[in-house]
Write a protein that holds these residues in place. Structure first.
Motif, PDB file in Angstrom:
ATOM      1  N   VAL B 417       0.837  -1.196   0.000  1.00  0.00           N
ATOM      2  CA  VAL B 417       0.000   0.000   0.000  1.00  0.00           C
ATOM      3  C   VAL B 417       0.876   1.252   0.000  1.00  0.00           C
ATOM      4  N   SER B 490      -4.939  -0.976  -3.132  1.00  0.00           N
ATOM      5  CA  SER B 490      -4.596  -0.366  -1.847  1.00  0.00           C
ATOM      6  C   SER B 490      -5.832  -0.227  -0.979  1.00  0.00           C
ATOM      7  N   ARG B 491      -6.925   0.261  -1.588  1.00  0.00           N
ATOM      8  CA  ARG B 491      -8.134   0.443  -0.797  1.00  0.00           C
ATOM      9  C   ARG B 491      -8.631  -0.898  -0.245  1.00  0.00           C
ATOM     10  N   VAL B 494      -6.430  -1.949   2.671  1.00  0.00           N
ATOM     11  CA  VAL B 494      -6.688  -1.148   3.866  1.00  0.00           C
ATOM     12  C   VAL B 494      -8.036  -1.542   4.481  1.00  0.00           C
ATOM     13  N   THR B 500      -9.416   2.825   6.551  1.00  0.00           N
ATOM     14  CA  THR B 500      -9.954   3.580   5.423  1.00  0.00           C
ATOM     15  C   THR B 500      -8.811   4.270   4.693  1.00  0.00           C
ATOM     16  N   ILE B 501      -9.085   4.591   3.437  1.00  0.00           N
ATOM     17  CA  ILE B 501      -8.112   5.373   2.679  1.00  0.00           C
ATOM     18  C   ILE B 501      -8.876   6.447   1.933  1.00  0.00           C
ATOM     19  N   VAL B 516      -4.265   7.317   5.020  1.00  0.00           N
ATOM     20  CA  VAL B 516      -4.635   5.946   5.383  1.00  0.00           C
ATOM     21  C   VAL B 516      -4.844   5.905   6.889  1.00  0.00           C
TER      22      VAL B 516
END
Lengths: 114, 532
Positions: B417, B490-491, B494, B500-501, B516
């Motif tokens: 991430v 990435s989301r 996470v 959360t992002i 993030v």
């Protein structure tokens, strides 16, 4: 004839007396043909000669025979004039208009009855 | 009595005269046939007798009634029968009189008839039995009435139950079809040929948002946007619609409705009504549009993949040609190896991206979580990117808190991430720009926060909401390369960590901030964290 007779004009199409209310009672025996015819004849005659100033009470002696006693009814149909006084009875199906009018004293008797 | 007083007093000559006149009148009326009933008053209670023709009205009434009516002597002989009864048993009225009723009753039912005719003190009996009729057995209900007190003849009213049972069967069939009608998921509406609703299923009530009965169809279901308007005259003439999509604004909702319609024909083949079926396809239509969009994005990605593969492949192709000439290796060896390495790296990354994308798509991404310190992960990611940042002459900054930021996380995935966010920051920031990374702890929310801030290309407002969707690069893929799956991945990572992002940017050219947030874990991170 009763002494209380009021003399009527020959034609009674116009109300003879505005206050006079004719109270008529017709004794019938259910829907016998003569009973039905008597009512028809009476209605027509009243509408013609007593418009708006009469009431007809129909009594079915088959439903309640005891009511025959009040006006001493023997034959059916019989029409009884309760008002105006005096009480008068006309027996039969009222198909003879002339005789009925005379009987109700809506018309004077033409000649001597024999 | 008042009435008597109005007459002349009894016994007087006037009374005698009156009686005489009345008797004369009666005799005249009788002889002329003007009376047909008499009162006989010999006893206390007068009785009325009528002439034989006088009951014709009652006969007529009983002949016109729906039910059979008979008068039966105690020995079951029929004394009177009306026309409907004669019709029920298929025998003429004049032949019925004198016939025993038991002739029309099965032996088994005879005791029932006897009970009817000889009831033990009961006034009124009501029972059901089977009559023998010309077309076979006929279920009837029989009710009794006793017209005479002294004579024991009984009047029976006979009701044909087969008719009623047919009606019951019809009513049942009607209830059944009604229930089927109401079970239909689609809205089903029957209209007369003027277009007024005469029948509507429950779903139709729901779709129209009201009771549509007796209202003009198009006032309740305002269908627009079809290839041509719904035309009841055309339907009457046999037009059939099948799944034609219309638009409908109904009770403040804009719906897509698939409409089928056609005539209802009677036994002679003439149209008597129109049946219209409506299916709310709003959801399906939207899903289809989304699918179409996703498909288009996939096509775009395919084009990008092809484009991305072409360069490294060209390099590998060139290098392999060079390698064929061994003599050429030594002087240019280092450069050739580096080019080969970069090309292979590029392809590997591409394959990695595609693999990850597939994992997301198939929901196969899973974590192997351990207690970790966010500081060390971010630091390692940052250090791994330092050569790239140096090559671009970026001003960089990494701010870490003094105390550990403990989380339970998959080290490899979480590193991915931050590497990804840093790659993006480097990729989109011009030479000499800034990239700042900060790790902090937000005690009230119990979250560890990592922000990656750059002074690069920024993100347009309309792109921001979609930036984490697969293959969206804010329209920059051509220029910057890559598949655009990095942020999506990435989301997903996470979120799998419970965090959360989010992305923020004041617009193109104004740089971006990615934040993030990861939930802090109470477990102390193990001092040495290594990949498994």
């Amino acid at each position: 004839m009763s002494p209380n007779d009021k003399s009527k004009p020959p034609s009674t199409d116009a109300p003879a007396d505005a206050d006079a209310t004719w109270n008529l009672r017709l004794y019938v025996a259910g829907q016998t043909p003569k009973s039905v015819r008597a009512f028809e004849n009476l209605k027509r005659l009243c509408d013609e000669h007593l418009p708006g100033q009469y009431s007809i009470e129909v009594i079915d002696l088959i439903v309640n025979p005891r009511l025959a006693k009040e006006d001493q009814i023997l034959a059916i149909p019989t029409l009884v004039r309760k008002l105006p006084d005096p009480i008068r009875k006309i027996i039969g199906d009222l198909s003879d208009t002339e005789r009925t009018l005379v009987g109700l004293q809506l018309r004077p008797a033409a000649v001597d009855r024999k | 009595m008042k009435t008597r007083s109005a007459l002349t007093s009894p016994g007087s000559p006037e009374d005698a005269q009156r009686r005489l006149e009345e008797t004369e009148a009666i005799i005249r009326a009788i002889s002329e046939g003007e009376v047909d009933a008499f009162v006989i008053s010999g006893t206390d209670d007068p009785q009325v007798v009528t002439l034989s023709t006088a009951d014709s009205a009652y006969r007529l009434l009983t002949d016109k009634m729906m039910q059979g009516a008979i008068t039966v002597a105690p020995d079951s002989t029929i004394l009177y029968a009306n026309v409907p009864f004669a019709r029920l048993v298929g025998v003429a009225v004049d032949r019925l009189v004198g016939t025993p009723l038991t002739r029309f009753v099965h032996d088994a039912d005879r005791p029932l008839i006897e009970a009817l005719l000889w009831p033990d003190g009961s006034e009124h009996i009501d029972s059901e039995l089977i009559l023998k009729a010309p077309d076979g057995d006929l279920p009837v209900r029989i009710e009794t009435a006793r017209p005479f007190e002294d004579a024991r003849a009984v009047c029976l009213i006979v009701t044909d139950l087969s008719e009623r049972r047919r009606h019951e069967a019809l009513a049942e069939a009607e209830a059944l079809s009604r229930s089927i009608f109401d079970q239909a998921v689609d809205a089903v509406v029957v209209c007369d040929l003027q277009g007024n609703v005469v029948r509507a299923s429950k779903s139709a009530h729901a779709l129209g948002g009201c009771n549509p009965l007796l209202k003009p169809f198009l006032s309740v279901f305002p269908l627009t946007g079809g290839p041509e308007p719904l035309d009841f005259t055309a339907i009457e003439q046999g037009q059939v619609l099948r799944n034609v999509t219309f638009e409908m604004v109904c009770a403040d909702r804009r719906l897509a409705v698939a409409v089928s319609a056609g005539p209802v024909v009677d036994a002679k083949g003439e149209a008597v009504a129109a049946v219209i079926t409506m299916t709310d396809v709003t959801g399906i239509t939207r899903a289809a549009e989304e699918l179409k969009h996703a498909d288009a994005r996939k096509d775009e990605m395919l084009a990008v993949v092809v484009h991305e593969l072409r360069d490294p492949l060209a390099t590998i192709h060139g290098v392999s040609q060079v390698l064929e000439y061994e003599s050429a290796i030594e002087p240019a060896g280092t450069r050739v190896r580096q080019a080969l390495r970069r090309a292979v790296d590029q392809i590997s990354r591409l394959v990695e991206d595609l693999t990850d994308f597939n994992r997301i798509r198939l929901h196969k991404l899973s974590l192997r979580r351990h207690p970790l310190d966010v500081r060390s992960i971010v630091e390692r990611a940052f250090e791994s990117r330092r050569p790239m940042m140096a090559a671009r002459a970026l001003q960089v900054e990494l701010v870490l808190p003094e105390t550990p930021v403990p989380v339970s996380a998959d080290e490899t995935r979480l590193t991915q991430v931050f590497v990804n966010l840093l790659n993006n920051a480097i990729k989109f920031t011009p030479n000499g720009g800034e990239v700042r990374v900060r790790v902090e702890v937000d005690d009230p929310s119990g979250m560890g926060i990592v922000t990656v801030r750059d002074t690069g290309a920024g993100i347009a407002q309309e792109v921001l909401p979609k930036i984490f969707n697969a293959f969206e690069q804010g329209g920059r893929s051509e220029k910057y390369g890559g598949l655009g799956v990095g942020l999506t991945l990435s989301r997903r990572i996470v979120e799998l960590h419970g965090g959360t992002i989010e992305a923020a940017s004041t617009g193109p050219g104004a740089g971006s901030v990615f934040t993030v947030r990861l939930p802090l874990s109470s477990d102390a991170p193990s001092p040495s964290v290594g990949e498994q």
